[in-house]
Design an enzyme around this catalytic site. Structure first.
Site: not given
Ligand code: FAD
Length: 599
Positions: A440
């Site tokens: 989220e």
């Molecule tokens: C168990 C689980 C359930 C989930 N359920 C859902 C769901 O129901 N629906 C759905 O759509 N998604 C879902 N997700 C996805 C989840 O919302 C994403 O994993 C999350 O938004 C982060 O995206 P990412 O994993 O690609 O990390 P990334 O976006 O790659 O981020 C990696 C790190 O970089 C940081 N970062 C990224 N961009 C920036 C920036 N511009 N400035 C500063 N820091 C930054 C982040 O804070 C993080 O620490 C789920 C994930 C899991 C693991």
């Protein structure tokens, strides 16, 4: 005696003594309710959570979800509590009667949800997503869409999802590639791949309705070109009956650190060109539509964190009273004493209790603001409550979930080696709650939302509304006998917050903006600490007001609230001054360190 699963006594204190939710009964929308109905609902939620949800938590974690050829089975033991939840009409509690609801305030709904999350977070997540899906369709859907989807969602015949993430689009939703091509009317062909979708496939409901973000072919790149779609797993016919399977396939589920009984799915849409979706809300406004869902979900995720923290605290407290190790402090006797008597354990417990209770006050207060925004007619009042929801949402989400993980880790510490082993559930709470700081919108993104967006919202008016509310409490408390010290300390803290905010916003308008932004997360922590200090001051006022007329047994309860507030304000809140000093140093190492230096 069975173990306590939920902190219902504190929930009652927050609702009735601190927030005075009985004032809700004066609004037409909530006029069918009374203190008695609220009490009955809370008691029934506690019973369902304790007797039906909690016994399946550990079992669910053990068996997890199973994927086979596109089909996902949740742990078998989930079906009975799920059925009981539906039977009790819990999902539609805050909705209107016409969709099977009871027109209860969201404040009460969230109080009950905390119990269900505490008892079994993996199971309650299927239900939380379903409610949010029903709500977004109710807000943006056409009358036909509401009838077709919202009603069965609120009845839990269908389950809902939030379908945003793709491999190249996590935090960066502007990169979403899922494509929508107009077929006819409002119906689109959907094609794309989504990952990490919670409850994307499972066997708890007849149908699963995805609230999906995609892009109509030819629409602009970035978030502005996104639209929202309703995509069911099974097509719904005009008469409301279920038709053929839509072209949506679950290609696998994740194997995760925690929440093993919550299915996290990879989904393909339109592999055979046959996936149909209906547009929800205006074209190109997908992000705004989705934010309606996201905003509720973010507070709900904060609530998930609070629930795990509360359960971890209750388990640790019980253990610390029973486990005997070491001697009484300063005594020569060889008699072992319960570990709760040792200063280090007592400090851990007080810290856990003060954070947990402060978080409960914060989240239920934020929901009260949301309710008041809905029912107040005066435009200025409405705006005030909306401001409070806006500024407190990232704090509910990020502060509560980061603290939750720390609280669960401290609970493990209190249980010693037993806390690290699977016989106790505390290690599961820690594993389950970790995700709350990631999904989220990661907590890093929440910090950017607070620092980069919320502080400036409406030309700084939102932030000023918040300061006004805090200072109003400080002023009231300063006039209560015995609370002037508490009020002074919170006033000092809020003044320090104002200074550091000014300092960072000032830097953010210069060439040092990168440095200023690097402090966004510590800034959110400071903000959160001050918010909890404010909530504890308010709690202390509520407890002091009850002390005089309280029976002896109740006096101990209210004393415990005053003591906890004193501990938080005197021993936890001053932590902000160290963090603020570090920011004021304005050291530029972060600017000078190059990526190559991070070796
Ligand atoms: C168990 C689980 C359930 C989930 N359920 C859902 C769901 O129901 N629906 C759905 O759509 N998604 C879902 N997700 C996805 C989840 O919302 C994403 O994993 C999350 O938004 C982060 O995206 P990412 O994993 O690609 O990390 P990334 O976006 O790659 O981020 C990696 C790190 O970089 C940081 N970062 C990224 N961009 C920036 C920036 N511009 N400035 C500063 N820091 C930054 C982040 O804070 C993080 O620490 C789920 C994930 C899991 C693991």
């Amino acid at each position: 005696m069975s173990k306590r699963v939920v902190g219902i006594e504190d929930t009652r204190f927050v609702l009735f003594d601190q927030l005075d939710v009985e004032a809700f009964f004066g609004f037409e929308r909530f006029s069918a309710h009374s203190r008695e109905t609220f009490e009955m609902i809370l008691d029934a939620a506690e019973k369902l959570a304790t007797n039906e949800f909690a016994p399946t938590n550990k079992l669910g974690n053990k068996s997890g979800c199973v994927w086979e050829d596109g089909v996902v089975r949740v742990p078998g033991c989930f079906h009975k509590p799920f059925a009981k939840y539906i039977e009790g009409g819990w999902l539609a509690l805050p909705e209107s009667e016409e969709v099977g609801g009871q027109d209860a305030p969201y404040t009460l709904h969230f109080a009950c949800c905390e119990f269900f999350y505490a008892a079994n977070m993996a199971l309650q997540i299927y239900l939380g997503n379903t409610h949010s899906a029903g709500r977004v369709i109710k807000a943006y859907g056409t009358p036909e869409q509401k009838e077709k989807y919202s009603v069965p969602l609120y009845a839990c015949r269908y389950a809902g999802t939030m379908t945003l993430t793709e491999p190249q689009a996590g935090s960066d939703l502007g990169n979403i590639r899922t494509k929508a091509t107009l077929r006819e009317g409002n119906v689109y062909s959907i094609s794309g791949q989504k990952i990490f979708i919670t409850a994307g496939e499972h066997d708890l409901a007849d149908n699963i309705v995805h609230i999906l973000l995609g892009r109509v072919e030819g629409d602009p790149e970035g978030t502005k070109g996104l639209s929202c779609f309703i995509v069911p797993n099974v097509k719904v016919l005009e008469d409301g009956s279920l038709g053929e399977r839509n072209d949506v396939v679950c290609t696998g589920i994740e194997h995760k650190m925690g929440l093993k009984a919550s299915s996290t799915c990879s989904l393909t849409f339109g592999e055979n060109g046959q996936c149909e979706g209906e547009m929800l809300g205006p074209r190109g406004m997908g992000i705004s539509v989705m934010f309606h869902m996201l905003n509720e979900q973010r507070i709900l995720v904060g609530l998930q964190g609070l629930a795990q923290a509360s359960r971890a605290y209750l388990d640790a407290l019980e253990y610390a009273k029973e486990r005997r190790q070491g001697r009484k402090f300063g005594s020569r006797s060889f008699e072992q004493v319960p570990i709760i008597e040792h200063p280090d354990i007592k400090r851990h417990l007080l810290w856990m209790k003060s954070c947990t209770e402060g978080m409960r006050s914060l989240i239920l207060y934020t929901m009260q603001c949301m309710d008041l925004e809905m029912v107040c007619e005066d435009a200025q009042e409405k705006q005030k409550w909306q401001d409070m929801v806006d500024i407190l949402t990232p704090i509910c989400k990020a502060y509560s979930t980061d603290r939750s993980y720390e609280i669960c880790a401290r609970a493990m510490q209190i249980l010693g080696g037993y806390g690290y082993c699977e016989d106790n559930e505390v290690e599961q709470y820690a594993r389950d709650t970790k995700i709350t700081s990631i999904y989220e919108g990661t907590n890093g993104i929440q910090a950017l939302d607070l620092f980069g967006r919320k502080l400036r919202m409406r030309g700084g008016e939102v932030y000023r509304t918040f300061l006004g509310q805090v200072k109003e409490t400080v002023l009231k408390a300063s006039k209560v006998e015995g609370l002037s010290w508490y009020a002074e300390e919170v006033y000092k803290a809020v003044s320090a917050l104002e200074e550091v905010t000014e300092f960072l916003l000032g830097k953010n308008a210069t060439e040092e903006a990168y440095l200023a932004t690097s402090w966004a997360t510590p800034y959110l922590e400071i903000f959160g600490d001050v918010v909890l200090g404010w909530q504890h001051l308010w709690r202390a006022m509520a407890a002091a007001g009850k002390m005089e007329s309280a029976a002896p047994a109740e006096k101990v309860f209210y004393e415990s609230k005053l003591m906890t507030a004193r501990y938080y304000i005197g021993s936890v809140l001053p932590g902000i001054y160290g963090k603020i000093e570090a920011i004021n140093m304005n050291d530029k190492a972060l600017l000078e360190v190059q990526t190559d230096h991070l070796i």
